[in-house]
Scaffold this motif. Structure first.
Motif, PDB file in Angstrom:
ATOM      1  N   HIS A  39       0.856  -1.181   0.000  1.00  0.00           N
ATOM      2  CA  HIS A  39       0.000   0.000   0.000  1.00  0.00           C
ATOM      3  C   HIS A  39       0.890   1.229   0.000  1.00  0.00           C
ATOM      4  CE1 HIS A  39      -3.625  -2.267   1.919  1.00  0.00           C
ATOM      5  NE2 HIS A  39      -3.071  -2.927   0.928  1.00  0.00           N
ATOM      6  N   VAL A  40       0.612   2.144  -0.910  1.00  0.00           N
ATOM      7  CA  VAL A  40       1.441   3.342  -1.077  1.00  0.00           C
ATOM      8  C   VAL A  40       0.558   4.587  -1.024  1.00  0.00           C
ATOM      9  CG1 VAL A  40       3.019   4.549  -2.638  1.00  0.00           C
ATOM     10  CG2 VAL A  40       3.054   2.043  -2.530  1.00  0.00           C
ATOM     11  N   LYS A  41       0.985   5.549  -0.245  1.00  0.00           N
ATOM     12  CA  LYS A  41       0.325   6.853  -0.198  1.00  0.00           C
ATOM     13  C   LYS A  41       1.288   7.857  -0.819  1.00  0.00           C
ATOM     14  CE  LYS A  41      -1.909   7.868   3.627  1.00  0.00           C
ATOM     15  NZ  LYS A  41      -2.228   8.052   5.064  1.00  0.00           N
ATOM     16  N   THR A  42       0.930   8.400  -1.978  1.00  0.00           N
ATOM     17  CA  THR A  42       1.809   9.394  -2.589  1.00  0.00           C
ATOM     18  C   THR A  42       1.644  10.718  -1.855  1.00  0.00           C
ATOM     19  OG1 THR A  42       0.141   9.902  -4.271  1.00  0.00           O
ATOM     20  CG2 THR A  42       1.847   8.320  -4.869  1.00  0.00           C
ATOM     21  N   GLU A  43       2.736  11.456  -1.800  1.00  0.00           N
ATOM     22  CA  GLU A  43       2.714  12.772  -1.162  1.00  0.00           C
ATOM     23  C   GLU A  43       1.981  13.752  -2.079  1.00  0.00           C
ATOM     24  OE1 GLU A  43       3.474  13.387   1.804  1.00  0.00           O
ATOM     25  OE2 GLU A  43       4.749  11.729   2.397  1.00  0.00           O
ATOM     26  N   PRO A  44       1.390  14.788  -1.504  1.00  0.00           N
ATOM     27  CA  PRO A  44       0.672  15.771  -2.328  1.00  0.00           C
ATOM     28  C   PRO A  44       1.558  16.308  -3.464  1.00  0.00           C
ATOM     29  CG  PRO A  44       0.258  16.181   0.006  1.00  0.00           C
ATOM     30  CD  PRO A  44       1.325  15.113  -0.075  1.00  0.00           C
ATOM     31  N   GLY A  45       1.011  16.280  -4.665  1.00  0.00           N
ATOM     32  CA  GLY A  45       1.723  16.788  -5.838  1.00  0.00           C
ATOM     33  C   GLY A  45       2.788  15.853  -6.389  1.00  0.00           C
ATOM     34  N   GLN A  46       2.926  14.628  -5.841  1.00  0.00           N
ATOM     35  CA  GLN A  46       3.997  13.717  -6.266  1.00  0.00           C
ATOM     36  C   GLN A  46       3.483  12.460  -6.986  1.00  0.00           C
ATOM     37  OE1 GLN A  46       7.179  14.550  -6.130  1.00  0.00           O
ATOM     38  NE2 GLN A  46       6.554  16.476  -5.215  1.00  0.00           N
ATOM     39  N   PHE A  47       2.184  12.401  -7.254  1.00  0.00           N
ATOM     40  CA  PHE A  47       1.604  11.207  -7.880  1.00  0.00           C
ATOM     41  C   PHE A  47       2.289  10.888  -9.215  1.00  0.00           C
ATOM     42  CE2 PHE A  47      -1.525   8.869 -10.401  1.00  0.00           C
ATOM     43  CZ  PHE A  47      -1.937   7.889  -9.510  1.00  0.00           C
ATOM     44  N   GLU A  48       2.366  11.864 -10.098  1.00  0.00           N
ATOM     45  CA  GLU A  48       2.966  11.647 -11.422  1.00  0.00           C
ATOM     46  C   GLU A  48       4.450  11.304 -11.322  1.00  0.00           C
ATOM     47  OE1 GLU A  48       1.493  11.313 -14.355  1.00  0.00           O
ATOM     48  OE2 GLU A  48      -0.495  11.742 -13.528  1.00  0.00           O
ATOM     49  N   ALA A  49       5.152  11.962 -10.424  1.00  0.00           N
ATOM     50  CA  ALA A  49       6.583  11.676 -10.254  1.00  0.00           C
ATOM     51  C   ALA A  49       6.784  10.247  -9.765  1.00  0.00           C
ATOM     52  CB  ALA A  49       7.216  12.673  -9.280  1.00  0.00           C
ATOM     53  N   TYR A  50       5.918   9.795  -8.861  1.00  0.00           N
ATOM     54  CA  TYR A  50       6.057   8.417  -8.371  1.00  0.00           C
ATOM     55  C   TYR A  50       5.705   7.417  -9.469  1.00  0.00           C
ATOM     56  CZ  TYR A  50       6.060   4.384  -5.336  1.00  0.00           C
ATOM     57  OH  TYR A  50       6.360   3.160  -4.780  1.00  0.00           O
ATOM     58  N   LEU A  51       4.696   7.719 -10.263  1.00  0.00           N
ATOM     59  CA  LEU A  51       4.369   6.828 -11.389  1.00  0.00           C
ATOM     60  C   LEU A  51       5.509   6.805 -12.400  1.00  0.00           C
ATOM     61  CD1 LEU A  51       0.549   7.153 -12.071  1.00  0.00           C
ATOM     62  CD2 LEU A  51       1.811   5.368 -10.898  1.00  0.00           C
ATOM     63  N   ALA A  78      -4.863   1.811  -8.787  1.00  0.00           N
ATOM     64  CA  ALA A  78      -5.227   3.072  -8.140  1.00  0.00           C
ATOM     65  C   ALA A  78      -6.448   2.812  -7.269  1.00  0.00           C
ATOM     66  CB  ALA A  78      -5.543   4.129  -9.187  1.00  0.00           C
ATOM     67  N   VAL A  79      -6.450   3.370  -6.093  1.00  0.00           N
ATOM     68  CA  VAL A  79      -7.604   3.252  -5.200  1.00  0.00           C
ATOM     69  C   VAL A  79      -8.542   4.407  -5.536  1.00  0.00           C
ATOM     70  CG1 VAL A  79      -8.384   3.274  -2.797  1.00  0.00           C
ATOM     71  CG2 VAL A  79      -6.230   2.138  -3.407  1.00  0.00           C
ATOM     72  N   ASP A  81     -11.270   7.045  -5.004  1.00  0.00           N
ATOM     73  CA  ASP A  81     -11.814   7.801  -3.867  1.00  0.00           C
ATOM     74  C   ASP A  81     -11.252   7.329  -2.537  1.00  0.00           C
ATOM     75  OD1 ASP A  81     -13.477   9.331  -5.585  1.00  0.00           O
ATOM     76  OD2 ASP A  81     -14.912   7.679  -5.650  1.00  0.00           O
ATOM     77  N   ALA A  82      -9.929   7.292  -2.443  1.00  0.00           N
ATOM     78  CA  ALA A  82      -9.281   6.875  -1.192  1.00  0.00           C
ATOM     79  C   ALA A  82      -9.717   7.784  -0.053  1.00  0.00           C
ATOM     80  CB  ALA A  82      -7.762   6.913  -1.357  1.00  0.00           C
ATOM     81  N   ARG A  83     -10.102   7.169   1.051  1.00  0.00           N
ATOM     82  CA  ARG A  83     -10.498   7.916   2.241  1.00  0.00           C
ATOM     83  C   ARG A  83      -9.273   8.203   3.098  1.00  0.00           C
ATOM     84  NH1 ARG A  83     -15.089   3.553   3.283  1.00  0.00           N
ATOM     85  NH2 ARG A  83     -13.232   2.378   2.794  1.00  0.00           N
ATOM     86  N   GLU A  84      -9.460   8.999   4.113  1.00  0.00           N
ATOM     87  CA  GLU A  84      -8.378   9.347   5.029  1.00  0.00           C
ATOM     88  C   GLU A  84      -7.726   8.080   5.575  1.00  0.00           C
ATOM     89  OE1 GLU A  84      -5.696  11.647   6.879  1.00  0.00           O
ATOM     90  OE2 GLU A  84      -7.294  12.457   5.624  1.00  0.00           O
ATOM     91  N   GLY A  85      -6.409   8.006   5.470  1.00  0.00           N
ATOM     92  CA  GLY A  85      -5.679   6.861   5.990  1.00  0.00           C
ATOM     93  C   GLY A  85      -5.543   5.705   5.005  1.00  0.00           C
ATOM     94  N   GLU A  86      -6.221   5.761   3.870  1.00  0.00           N
ATOM     95  CA  GLU A  86      -6.127   4.690   2.874  1.00  0.00           C
ATOM     96  C   GLU A  86      -5.065   5.031   1.831  1.00  0.00           C
ATOM     97  OE1 GLU A  86     -10.643   2.895   2.844  1.00  0.00           O
ATOM     98  OE2 GLU A  86     -10.081   4.260   1.242  1.00  0.00           O
ATOM     99  N   PRO A  87      -4.456   4.016   1.225  1.00  0.00           N
ATOM    100  CA  PRO A  87      -3.464   4.278   0.181  1.00  0.00           C
ATOM    101  C   PRO A  87      -4.148   4.784  -1.086  1.00  0.00           C
ATOM    102  CG  PRO A  87      -3.929   1.939   0.308  1.00  0.00           C
ATOM    103  CD  PRO A  87      -4.676   2.585   1.442  1.00  0.00           C
TER     104      PRO A  87
END
Length: 147
Positions: A39-51, A78-79, A81-87
């Protein structure tokens, strides 16, 4: 009479020894492939960089593992509508079977050679990705194939 008792007890012991084997044959499933789910939570604004990382280095290692016969398949989910605490991403790697420690270390050495890096360099690169993502847990699963 004594010979019959000895023979009977020998047959009983033999039957009891075979009982676990018979139970295994009577099972409604057989063990399948092994999955490693991260399970991975990308940091704000880093989704594309991580992909971008997943599409280059991570994918290169997975393709190498497939060609080596260690990995059956790999997936990035991709999850929605990830909720708080979900990847927001789930990575899945499907292995043919469990690897022994010796096999795992031998394969890791091949990856180091392919990537022209040692454990220290790869570990440092993993640390550099902390700005892109947080690892939010992992689980290892084994598929049970129903007969």
């Amino acid at each position: 009479m004594k010979a019959i008792a000895v023979l009977s007890s020998s047959l009983l012991a033999f039957a009891l020894a075979l009982a676990p084997l018979a139970q295994a044959d009577d099972s409604n499933y057989k063990p399948g492939t092994v999955w490693e789910i991260s399970h991975v939570k990308t940091e704000p604004g880093q989704f594309e960089a991580y992909l971008d990382f997943l599409d280059t280095q991570w994918k290169k290692i997975q393709e190498f593992a497939k060609k080596s016969g260690v990995v059956v398949s790999y997936h990035v989910w991709a999850v929605n509508d990830a909720r708080e605490g979900e990847p927001d991403l789930i990575l899945g790697i499907e292995y043919k079977d469990y690897l022994s420690n010796a096999d795992r270390m031998a394969f890791q050495e091949k990856v180091h050679q392919m990537m022209a890096a040692d454990s220290h360099k790869l570990d440092a690169q993993s640390g550099e990705r902390k700005v892109l993502r947080k690892l939010a847990g992992s689980v290892e699963l084994q598929e049970l194939q129903l007969k």
